[in-house]
Design a protein around this motif. Structure first.
Motif, mmCIF file in Angstrom:
data_model
loop_
_atom_site.group_PDB
_atom_site.id
_atom_site.type_symbol
_atom_site.label_atom_id
_atom_site.label_comp_id
_atom_site.label_asym_id
_atom_site.label_seq_id
_atom_site.Cartn_x
_atom_site.Cartn_y
_atom_site.Cartn_z
ATOM 1 N N LEU A 1 0.833 -1.201 0.000
ATOM 2 C CA LEU A 1 0.000 0.000 0.000
ATOM 3 C C LEU A 1 0.868 1.252 0.000
ATOM 4 N N LEU B 1 -9.288 3.429 -1.706
ATOM 5 C CA LEU B 1 -8.846 3.000 -0.389
ATOM 6 C C LEU B 1 -9.991 3.219 0.584
ATOM 7 N N ALA C 1 -8.130 7.847 2.041
ATOM 8 C CA ALA C 1 -9.135 6.834 2.381
ATOM 9 C C ALA C 1 -10.529 7.445 2.492
#
Length: 337
Positions: free
Chosen positions: A12, A33, A50
């Motif tokens: 990641l 994400l 995210a």
């Protein structure tokens, strides 16, 4: 149904730091994400870019704006799930919490990934160790901000991240109007933050060896965050670090040309890097753009370190020019399969 795979924190980290001319995070279908922790946990801190997956009647709801079929990487994380066959543990609800959703200590990322896998042809990844593990290794990639997508045009603003930003902006404008404050300047900074995001060097050997550019080699914040203690400079440029210190700076003065002799430097470079790895001294190998000379030296080091052939050491990533990828003549001296 797409496969479910585990994603190591290093994977990641490297996905977040890919770039061509600009950071690839600004590409609409590069990375989704998704954070499946509680709203409170997400607001306290999450991994950059995210988005939080919401629930309705304790089932995960996929936003219509999320184009899962086209996205290259879809990665889900929760608090600390570290396996696909994890035992689900329900978190006790806080007495002062306003969130009525069922929250899992472990396993919620797997539940969400199973749903997402029905809508995509690419594998869905679950972050190994979840937020806790990733943030422990890469604390500098934690944030409370929601990153925008500055390269989107108006016809694409329905995409999920931009939509998420819009809703966030509306809430902040409403709160600011009640408080009598002006957030216009703050939002201008937030809108341009993703476009201004500077990718970090690629992590080749976790916590030990990084591959980057001259620009990254001159960045003091990256040196501090990654704890870089030595340089292998494969080029003619210089940096402010380790000048005159031959114990921490190895300069290989070559131009970016297939006619240059990199082979003769492989043995010395590998031994220099071995010495620093043994002392737990983090190394950055770099050239102008980090895609030819430094990558070739890195491949030679991996062949030396792992006792592998060129084919086995060469994994997808920044690649050397074809002229540097001639047969196994590039194997460092003393290397055997």
């Amino acid at each position: 149904m797409a496969d479910l795979l585990m994603c190591e924190p290093t994977m990641l980290y490297n996905i977040l730091n890919q770039e061509i001319k600009h950071s690839r995070l600004a590409e609409t279908n590069y990375l989704y994400l998704l954070d499946v922790r509680s709203k409170r946990e997400y607001n306290e801190s999450h991994i950059i870019t995210a988005q939080r997956m919401k629930k309705k009647d304790n089932d995960y709801v996929i936003p219509q704006s999320m184009d899962l079929e086209c996205v290259k990487y879809c990665i889900v994380y929760d608090g600390k799930t570290n396996a696909l066959d994890v035992n689900f543990e329900v978190r006790e609800k806080d007495s002062d919490s306003e969130d009525d959703e069922v929250s899992y200590v472990m396993g919620s990322a797997v539940l969400c990934a199973r749903i997402l896998a029905e809508f995509t042809r690419h594998p869905v990844y679950i972050l190994d160790g979840g937020y806790e593990c990733f943030s422990a290794h890469y604390h500098f990639f934690r944030t409370q901000k929601i990153f925008s997508m500055p390269q989107l045009d108006s016809s694409q603003c329905h995409h999920s991240m931009a939509y998420h930003i819009f809703l966030s902006d509306c809430r902040q404008v409403q709160e600011a109007s009640l408080q009598g404050t002006d957030i216009s300047t703050e939002k201008k900074e937030d809108v341009s933050e993703l476009d201004a995001f500077e990718p970090y060097p690629i992590e080749v050997v976790p916590g030990e060896v990084y591959l980057g550019t001259v620009k990254q080699a001159c960045n003091p914040q990256m040196h501090k965050d990654l704890k870089i203690k030595a340089h292998v400079n494969v080029g003619l440029e210089t940096t402010p670090y380790f000048q005159g210190d031959t114990c921490r700076l190895l300069q290989i003065s070559v131009t970016d040309s297939p006619e240059e002799d990199l082979f003769s430097s492989f043995r010395h470079t590998s031994h220099f890097m071995d010495a620093h790895v043994e002392r737990r001294s983090v190394i950055l190998v770099f050239s102008t753009r980090g895609i030819s000379r430094s990558c070739t030296v890195m491949l030679a080091y991996l062949m030396h370190r792992n006792r592998e052939s060129l084919k086995r050491s060469w994994t997808p990533g920044p690649l050397p020019p074809p002229a540097y990828l001639t047969d196994d003549k590039t194997r460092p001296t003393g290397q055997r399969d």
